[in-house]
Design a protein around this motif. Structure first.
Motif, PDB file in Angstrom:
ATOM      1  N   PRO A  27       9.561  -9.853   2.791  1.00 60.57           N
ATOM      2  CA  PRO A  27      10.343  -9.544   3.993  1.00 60.57           C
ATOM      3  C   PRO A  27       9.552  -8.825   5.076  1.00 60.57           C
ATOM      4  N   TYR A  28       8.296  -8.497   4.810  1.00 61.14           N
ATOM      5  CA  TYR A  28       7.573  -7.586   5.684  1.00 61.14           C
ATOM      6  C   TYR A  28       6.896  -8.306   6.862  1.00 61.14           C
ATOM      7  N   THR A 100      14.918  -3.821   7.402  1.00 57.04           N
ATOM      8  CA  THR A 100      14.810  -2.405   7.056  1.00 57.04           C
ATOM      9  C   THR A 100      13.351  -1.955   7.103  1.00 57.04           C
ATOM     10  N   ASP A 101      13.132  -0.694   7.398  1.00 55.42           N
ATOM     11  CA  ASP A 101      11.781  -0.145   7.317  1.00 55.42           C
ATOM     12  C   ASP A 101      11.341  -0.123   5.859  1.00 55.42           C
ATOM     13  N   TRP A 106      16.390   1.785  -1.422  1.00 58.89           N
ATOM     14  CA  TRP A 106      15.966   1.313  -2.739  1.00 58.89           C
ATOM     15  C   TRP A 106      15.443  -0.111  -2.666  1.00 58.89           C
ATOM     16  N   LEU A 107      16.015  -0.929  -1.756  1.00 59.91           N
ATOM     17  CA  LEU A 107      15.559  -2.288  -1.537  1.00 59.91           C
ATOM     18  C   LEU A 107      15.220  -2.498  -0.072  1.00 59.91           C
ATOM     19  N   ASP A 108      14.176  -3.273   0.199  1.00 65.24           N
ATOM     20  CA  ASP A 108      13.858  -3.729   1.545  1.00 65.24           C
ATOM     21  C   ASP A 108      14.444  -5.131   1.721  1.00 65.24           C
ATOM     22  N   ILE A 131      15.918 -12.456   1.861  1.00 63.61           N
ATOM     23  CA  ILE A 131      14.801 -11.886   1.105  1.00 63.61           C
ATOM     24  C   ILE A 131      15.074 -10.423   0.793  1.00 63.61           C
ATOM     25  N   VAL A 132      14.862 -10.044  -0.453  1.00 62.27           N
ATOM     26  CA  VAL A 132      14.927  -8.629  -0.837  1.00 62.27           C
ATOM     27  C   VAL A 132      13.665  -8.286  -1.618  1.00 62.27           C
TER      28      VAL A 132
END
Length: 242
Positions: A27-28, A100-101, A106-108, A131-132
């Motif tokens: 996800p990044y 999310t940053d 707990w999960l991105d 995507i997590v």
């Protein structure tokens, strides 16, 4: 810049090793970074001439316009394995958003929307991935939940569901051992039996060759009748900051 041009040329010329190459999307998003990517591999299958020796090679470029949004363009060349003909099969455009940053919770989470133009006479397709990921000091786990649907002329009315998973142990920056799972359950309206679906699992290594160059390499074994007996996969990525 000379090194950048030389490496991109290598990506274009690398001999291909997967019929339908497989990667688990993270996800990044890296803002201001241009990533040049090569993805490839090959399948072998004792019971299917069309999959025994089939290969695909993809070359793409992704750029992070912000810290949460990137766009990627990718071209795909394929050989079916039972033919000497290699075709430029498809062009894809992919937009990814990081919700999310990294490490904030707990999960991105993130998502990617892709459009693939088919150059082989078949229908185009649209794919959505939710995507997590969880990335801590010792491990990284990533899951993709995938919906895809054909669009345009000669397209099917069905949507297909898929799932992929990657886990790795951060042992060394140059070598992070792990594994990947891929499951394609087929049409959601009237999905095929398990053995007619495409499921595979296998070991994959990840790492950095230099600060700018990352790699993945692995082997996936099919565990349903409709999956290839085996699939080699490899990925190279070169990132440059702008």
């Amino acid at each position: 810049m000379k090194r950048f041009i030389a490496l991109f040329s290598v990506f274009l010329l690398i001999p291909s090793l997967a019929h339908a190459t497989r990667t688990v999307t993270s996800p990044y998003v890296d803002e201001g970074v241009l990533k040049l990517k090569w993805k490839g591999g090959a399948t072998h299958d004792d019971d299917s001439a069309s999959r025994d020796g089939a290969w695909s090679s993809k070359v793409g470029a992704e750029y992070g316009f912000t810290n949460f949004f990137s766009v990627e363009v990718e071209g795909d060349a394929e050989n079916p394995g039972n033919s000497d003909d290699t075709d430029y099969a498809a062009t894809s455009v992919k937009a990814k958003m990081q919700f999310t940053d990294k490490g904030e919770g707990w999960l991105d989470a993130g998502a990617r929307l892709s459009y693939e133009a088919n150059h082989g006479g078949g229908a185009d397709s649209v794919e959505f991935k939710f995507i997590v990921a969880r990335d801590d000091e010792n491990f990284r786990h990533v899951a993709n939940f995938i919906l895809d649907r054909e669009v345009g002329d000669d397209s099917s009315d069905d949507s297909n569901f898929g799932f992929s998973w990657s886990s790795r142990y951060k042992w060394l920056s140059a070598f992070e051992p792990g594994f990947e799972i891929y499951s394609n359950t087929g049409a959601m309206s009237d999905g095929p039996d398990f053995e007619e679906q495409d499921h595979s699992i296998g070991p994959v290594a990840y790492g950095k060759i230099t600060d700018n160059i990352k790699y993945e390499a692995g082997y996936l074994a099919g565990f349903s009748d409709n999956a290839s007996d085996g699939r080699f996969k490899a990925v190279l990525e070169y990132g440059i900051k702008f």
